[in-house]
Design a protein around this motif. Structure first.
Motif, short mmCIF file in Angstrom:
data_model
loop_
_atom_site.label_atom_id
_atom_site.label_comp_id
_atom_site.label_asym_id
_atom_site.label_seq_id
_atom_site.Cartn_x
_atom_site.Cartn_y
_atom_site.Cartn_z
N LEU A 5 0.83 -1.20 0.00
CA LEU A 5 0.00 0.00 0.00
C LEU A 5 0.87 1.25 0.00
O LEU A 5 0.64 2.17 -0.78
CB LEU A 5 -0.92 0.01 1.22
CG LEU A 5 -1.70 1.30 1.47
CD1 LEU A 5 -2.76 1.50 0.40
CD2 LEU A 5 -2.33 1.28 2.84
N PHE A 6 1.87 1.26 0.84
CA PHE A 6 2.72 2.44 0.97
C PHE A 6 3.66 2.65 -0.21
O PHE A 6 4.22 3.73 -0.36
CB PHE A 6 3.52 2.40 2.27
CG PHE A 6 2.71 2.82 3.46
CD1 PHE A 6 2.31 4.13 3.61
CD2 PHE A 6 2.34 1.90 4.42
CE1 PHE A 6 1.56 4.54 4.70
CE2 PHE A 6 1.59 2.30 5.51
CZ PHE A 6 1.20 3.61 5.66
N THR A 7 3.84 1.64 -1.04
CA THR A 7 4.71 1.81 -2.21
C THR A 7 3.94 2.15 -3.47
O THR A 7 4.54 2.36 -4.52
CB THR A 7 5.55 0.53 -2.45
OG1 THR A 7 4.67 -0.57 -2.64
CG2 THR A 7 6.48 0.26 -1.28
N SER A 28 6.08 12.09 -0.25
CA SER A 28 6.81 10.92 -0.72
C SER A 28 8.01 10.68 0.16
O SER A 28 8.69 11.61 0.57
CB SER A 28 7.26 11.11 -2.17
OG SER A 28 6.15 11.24 -3.01
N GLY A 29 8.28 9.44 0.45
CA GLY A 29 9.41 9.10 1.29
C GLY A 29 9.05 8.97 2.76
O GLY A 29 9.80 8.39 3.52
N MET A 30 7.94 9.51 3.16
CA MET A 30 7.52 9.43 4.56
C MET A 30 6.91 8.08 4.90
O MET A 30 6.76 7.75 6.07
CB MET A 30 6.51 10.54 4.89
CG MET A 30 7.11 11.92 5.00
SD MET A 30 8.34 12.06 6.31
CE MET A 30 7.31 11.85 7.75
N GLN A 31 6.58 7.31 3.89
CA GLN A 31 5.95 6.02 4.14
C GLN A 31 6.85 5.12 4.97
O GLN A 31 6.39 4.45 5.88
CB GLN A 31 5.58 5.32 2.81
CG GLN A 31 4.50 6.03 2.04
CD GLN A 31 5.03 7.12 1.13
OE1 GLN A 31 6.18 7.52 1.19
NE2 GLN A 31 4.16 7.64 0.27
N THR A 32 8.14 5.09 4.66
CA THR A 32 9.04 4.24 5.43
C THR A 32 9.19 4.75 6.85
O THR A 32 9.31 3.96 7.78
CB THR A 32 10.42 4.13 4.74
OG1 THR A 32 10.94 5.45 4.53
CG2 THR A 32 10.33 3.41 3.43
N VAL A 33 9.16 6.06 7.03
CA VAL A 33 9.22 6.63 8.38
C VAL A 33 7.99 6.20 9.16
O VAL A 33 8.07 5.81 10.33
CB VAL A 33 9.32 8.17 8.32
CG1 VAL A 33 9.20 8.78 9.70
CG2 VAL A 33 10.60 8.60 7.63
N TYR A 34 6.85 6.22 8.51
CA TYR A 34 5.59 5.81 9.13
C TYR A 34 5.66 4.33 9.52
O TYR A 34 5.34 3.97 10.66
CB TYR A 34 4.45 6.06 8.15
CG TYR A 34 3.09 5.65 8.65
CD1 TYR A 34 2.35 6.48 9.47
CD2 TYR A 34 2.53 4.43 8.27
CE1 TYR A 34 1.09 6.11 9.92
CE2 TYR A 34 1.28 4.05 8.72
CZ TYR A 34 0.56 4.89 9.54
OH TYR A 34 -0.67 4.52 9.98
N LEU A 35 6.07 3.49 8.58
CA LEU A 35 6.14 2.05 8.86
C LEU A 35 7.14 1.74 9.96
O LEU A 35 6.87 0.94 10.86
CB LEU A 35 6.52 1.29 7.59
CG LEU A 35 5.42 1.13 6.54
CD1 LEU A 35 5.98 0.49 5.29
CD2 LEU A 35 4.26 0.33 7.09
N ASN A 36 8.31 2.37 9.91
CA ASN A 36 9.32 2.13 10.92
C ASN A 36 8.91 2.70 12.28
O ASN A 36 9.24 2.13 13.32
CB ASN A 36 10.67 2.70 10.49
CG ASN A 36 11.24 1.97 9.29
OD1 ASN A 36 10.89 0.83 9.02
ND2 ASN A 36 12.09 2.65 8.54
N GLY A 37 8.23 3.83 12.26
CA GLY A 37 7.82 4.46 13.51
C GLY A 37 6.83 3.63 14.30
O GLY A 37 6.89 3.58 15.53
N PHE A 38 5.92 2.98 13.62
CA PHE A 38 4.94 2.14 14.31
C PHE A 38 5.44 0.72 14.53
O PHE A 38 4.79 -0.05 15.22
CB PHE A 38 3.62 2.11 13.52
CG PHE A 38 2.80 3.34 13.73
CD1 PHE A 38 2.07 3.52 14.88
CD2 PHE A 38 2.80 4.34 12.77
CE1 PHE A 38 1.31 4.65 15.08
CE2 PHE A 38 2.05 5.49 12.95
CZ PHE A 38 1.30 5.65 14.11
#
Length: 133
Positions: free
Chosen positions: A37-39, A93-103
């Protein structure tokens, strides 16, 4: 209890229970689906738009901050869905990995599943226990 509150609590409750069971039974599928989804910008857009529509519908149709825990929780779900949709739609863009890693979804998936199951269980139980007006 207002008919709208009873209906929404039953709907949201059963939805949460089904999602929690899916997350628990198909762990890797859940992790892969969220990552996919995030990609995908298109998937993010469609998810954001539909979540926004549902969240706004809940806010406009059920915005009660008093009258018991069930009414307030259903209202909070609508506001959280709307906030989530806005974040999804405006996430750079690019914040998706921050979101995934943060949670830390992979590490905490069963914790999120348990919270979702408890929320769904309460909403379903209270919704079917309540007598609609």
């Amino acid at each position: 209890m207002q008919l709208r509150t009873v209906f929404l609590s039953r709907l949201i409750g059963i939805y949460c229970i089904v999602c929690a069971i899916l997350m628990a039974v198909r762990r890797q599928f859940t992790l892969d689906a969220v990552a996919a989804l995030f990609t995908s910008p298109l998937a993010m857009f469609v998810t954001g738009v539909f979540t926004l529509i549902l969240g706004l519908a809940m806010i406009l149709g059920h915005n009660y901050w008093s009258g018991g825990a069930l009414r307030v929780i259903v209202t909070l779900v609508g506001w959280v869905a709307t906030l989530k949709a806005v974040l999804i739609l405006f996430m750079p863009s690019g914040m998706q990995t921050v979101y995934l890693n943060g949670f830390r979804l992979a590490e905490n998936l069963y914790l999120y599943t348990a919270v979702l199951f408890v929320l769904g269980g309460y909403l379903t139980w209270a919704g079917f226990r309540a007598k609609p007006e």
